[in-house]
Scaffold this motif. Structure first.
Motif, PDB file in Angstrom:
ATOM      1  N   ARG A 103     -58.186  57.779  49.205  1.00  0.00           N
ATOM      2  CA  ARG A 103     -56.738  57.920  49.426  1.00  0.00           C
ATOM      3  C   ARG A 103     -56.441  59.256  50.092  1.00  0.00           C
ATOM      4  O   ARG A 103     -57.188  60.222  49.896  1.00  0.00           O
ATOM      5  N   CYS A 149     -61.054  49.740  57.002  1.00  0.00           N
ATOM      6  CA  CYS A 149     -60.182  50.599  56.211  1.00  0.00           C
ATOM      7  C   CYS A 149     -59.870  51.874  56.998  1.00  0.00           C
ATOM      8  O   CYS A 149     -60.718  52.389  57.737  1.00  0.00           O
ATOM      9  N   GLU A 159     -51.578  46.306  59.114  1.00  0.00           N
ATOM     10  CA  GLU A 159     -50.776  45.165  59.549  1.00  0.00           C
ATOM     11  C   GLU A 159     -51.675  43.955  59.731  1.00  0.00           C
ATOM     12  O   GLU A 159     -52.590  43.954  60.548  1.00  0.00           O
ATOM     13  N   SER A 214     -53.813  54.230  54.946  1.00  0.00           N
ATOM     14  CA  SER A 214     -52.707  53.711  55.755  1.00  0.00           C
ATOM     15  C   SER A 214     -52.559  52.208  55.517  1.00  0.00           C
ATOM     16  O   SER A 214     -53.547  51.496  55.311  1.00  0.00           O
ATOM     17  N   LYS A 215     -51.322  51.755  55.556  1.00  0.00           N
ATOM     18  CA  LYS A 215     -51.062  50.314  55.445  1.00  0.00           C
ATOM     19  C   LYS A 215     -51.668  49.605  56.650  1.00  0.00           C
ATOM     20  O   LYS A 215     -51.670  50.132  57.762  1.00  0.00           O
ATOM     21  N   SER A 268     -54.322  48.829  46.385  1.00  0.00           N
ATOM     22  CA  SER A 268     -53.036  49.526  46.515  1.00  0.00           C
ATOM     23  C   SER A 268     -52.381  49.286  47.873  1.00  0.00           C
ATOM     24  O   SER A 268     -51.180  49.494  48.035  1.00  0.00           O
ATOM     25  N   ILE A 269     -53.161  48.864  48.890  1.00  0.00           N
ATOM     26  CA  ILE A 269     -52.574  48.571  50.206  1.00  0.00           C
ATOM     27  C   ILE A 269     -52.531  47.051  50.460  1.00  0.00           C
ATOM     28  O   ILE A 269     -52.369  46.607  51.595  1.00  0.00           O
ATOM     29  N   GLY A 270     -52.689  46.274  49.373  1.00  0.00           N
ATOM     30  CA  GLY A 270     -52.514  44.833  49.477  1.00  0.00           C
ATOM     31  C   GLY A 270     -53.767  44.025  49.758  1.00  0.00           C
ATOM     32  O   GLY A 270     -53.684  42.817  49.996  1.00  0.00           O
TER      33      GLY A 270
END
Length: 345
Positions: free
Chosen positions: A162, A155, A168, A165-166, A195-197
């Motif tokens: 919070r 993470c 990839e 960062s998203k 919240s970031i998938g």
């Protein structure tokens, strides 16, 4: 039940403190074997031979003393005459270790009723490596069973605070994030990761306490949240190292209901029972049953995984041999210099 059903075939001894199982090894009790006249004759013959052998040894020792070959005559110990008479060398578990094993009260959502594992997979010099770790579940929604496979990433904020960062990740892989315990609640970690998938969270304990139970003290968890599992600190450090040194790290998280019986007394765990979960193998027993065993032995009653003792000479030899289980000559993973780090993480 027959009054003679009090014999343990494994221990070869009478057990009168329990009606069904041996309180030492857990073996089912049977009726005492009947001695035939031939067996009694054999026993008497063995006893006579034993007495005769001891007399001969004593005579030889006396002769050696008279000839100046030995400094002092002494009678041979019973175990020299009959190895079966030798006392067993059981050692109790270290008092410090016993004090550090958590006592857990069982309720309807107790993690003790489930078993969880984390399997990390990565490529090392074109060779696929897999490492498995024991884990504990959060005692809040969503509840197991669950089986999640995905791509593991650290993470962006190691505690999951919070803003995050998203990350990839491969479009075909589910995102699973790695965090550490601290600063925010476990439920907040799950919500922020979602919240970031992310589809799940692996949390590393930050303290040498194991097993550690994750709770929702504020009551903010919901069935829409994502699962979280925790690994002990030393395992978390290993996972961080793998993530740092490798790309495309895959992970599989599995949690399912496990056996809810105490194998010592064979009684099912009940709501309100106090239980102990051993730190190395994660086997669970009633506190009273477990303490009765561990105050006399330094092994798990089920798998014989060894725990530390207070005997320095024994511990030194165990480390030298690299032994992790009673009766084994070496372990696959070895024993760390700091036994408490190895056990409690």
């Amino acid at each position: 039940m027959s009054s003679n059903r009090d014999y343990c075939m494994l221990c070869e001894d009478i057990c009168s403190s329990h009606q069904e199982i041996c309180t030492i090894c857990g073996e089912e009790l049977v009726e005492r074997p009947q001695e035939s006249s031939q067996q009694r004759t054999s026993i008497n013959s063995t006893s006579n031979n034993h007495d005769s052998l001891q007399q001969r040894v004593s005579f030889m020792l006396q002769q050696g003393n008279d000839m100046g070959l030995v400094e002092e005559w002494e009678e041979a110990p019973p175990e020299a005459m009959d190895p079966q008479m030798a006392a067993s060398k059981h050692l109790p578990t270290s008092k410090e270790c016993l004090d550090r094993i958590p006592r857990i009260k069982i309720d309807t959502t107790s993690a003790i009723l489930y078993e969880a594992t984390v399997e990390v997979e990565y490529k090392n010099d074109e060779k696929i490596e897999k490492i498995s770790f024991d884990a504990t579940i959060g005692e809040f929604e969503p509840h197991p069973p669950f089986h999640i496979v995905g791509e593991l990433h650290r993470c962006s904020n190691i505690f999951g605070k919070r803003p995050l960062s998203k990350i990839e990740s491969t479009p075909t892989e589910k995102l699973i994030v790695f965090m550490e315990r601290g600063e925010i609640t476990f439920v907040e970690k799950c919500k922020n990761a979602k919240s970031i998938g992310a589809k799940a969270v692996i949390c590393s304990n930050s303290q040498p306490i194991w097993p550690y139970i994750m709770k929702d003290s504020a009551g903010k968890a919901s069935s829409d949240d994502i699962p979280i599992v925790m690994v002990k600190r030393s395992d978390g450090n290993r996972i961080k190292q793998v993530i740092r040194q490798n790309q495309n790290v895959k992970v599989k998280i599995e949690a399912k209901k496990c056996s809810s019986d105490c194998i010592i007394c064979t009684e099912k765990f009940q709501i309100g029972d106090s239980v102990m979960r051993l730190p190395l193998c994660s086997h669970v027993f009633h506190e009273e049953c477990c303490m009765s065993w561990l105050t006399k032995h330094n092994t798990c009653p089920f798998c014989r995984r060894e725990l530390p003792t207070d005997n320095k000479e024994y511990e030194s030899e165990r480390r030298r041999m690299g032994r992790s289980h009673a009766g084994s000559s070496q372990s696959n993973d070895g024993l760390a210099e700091d036994q408490w780090e190895t056990i409690f993480g």
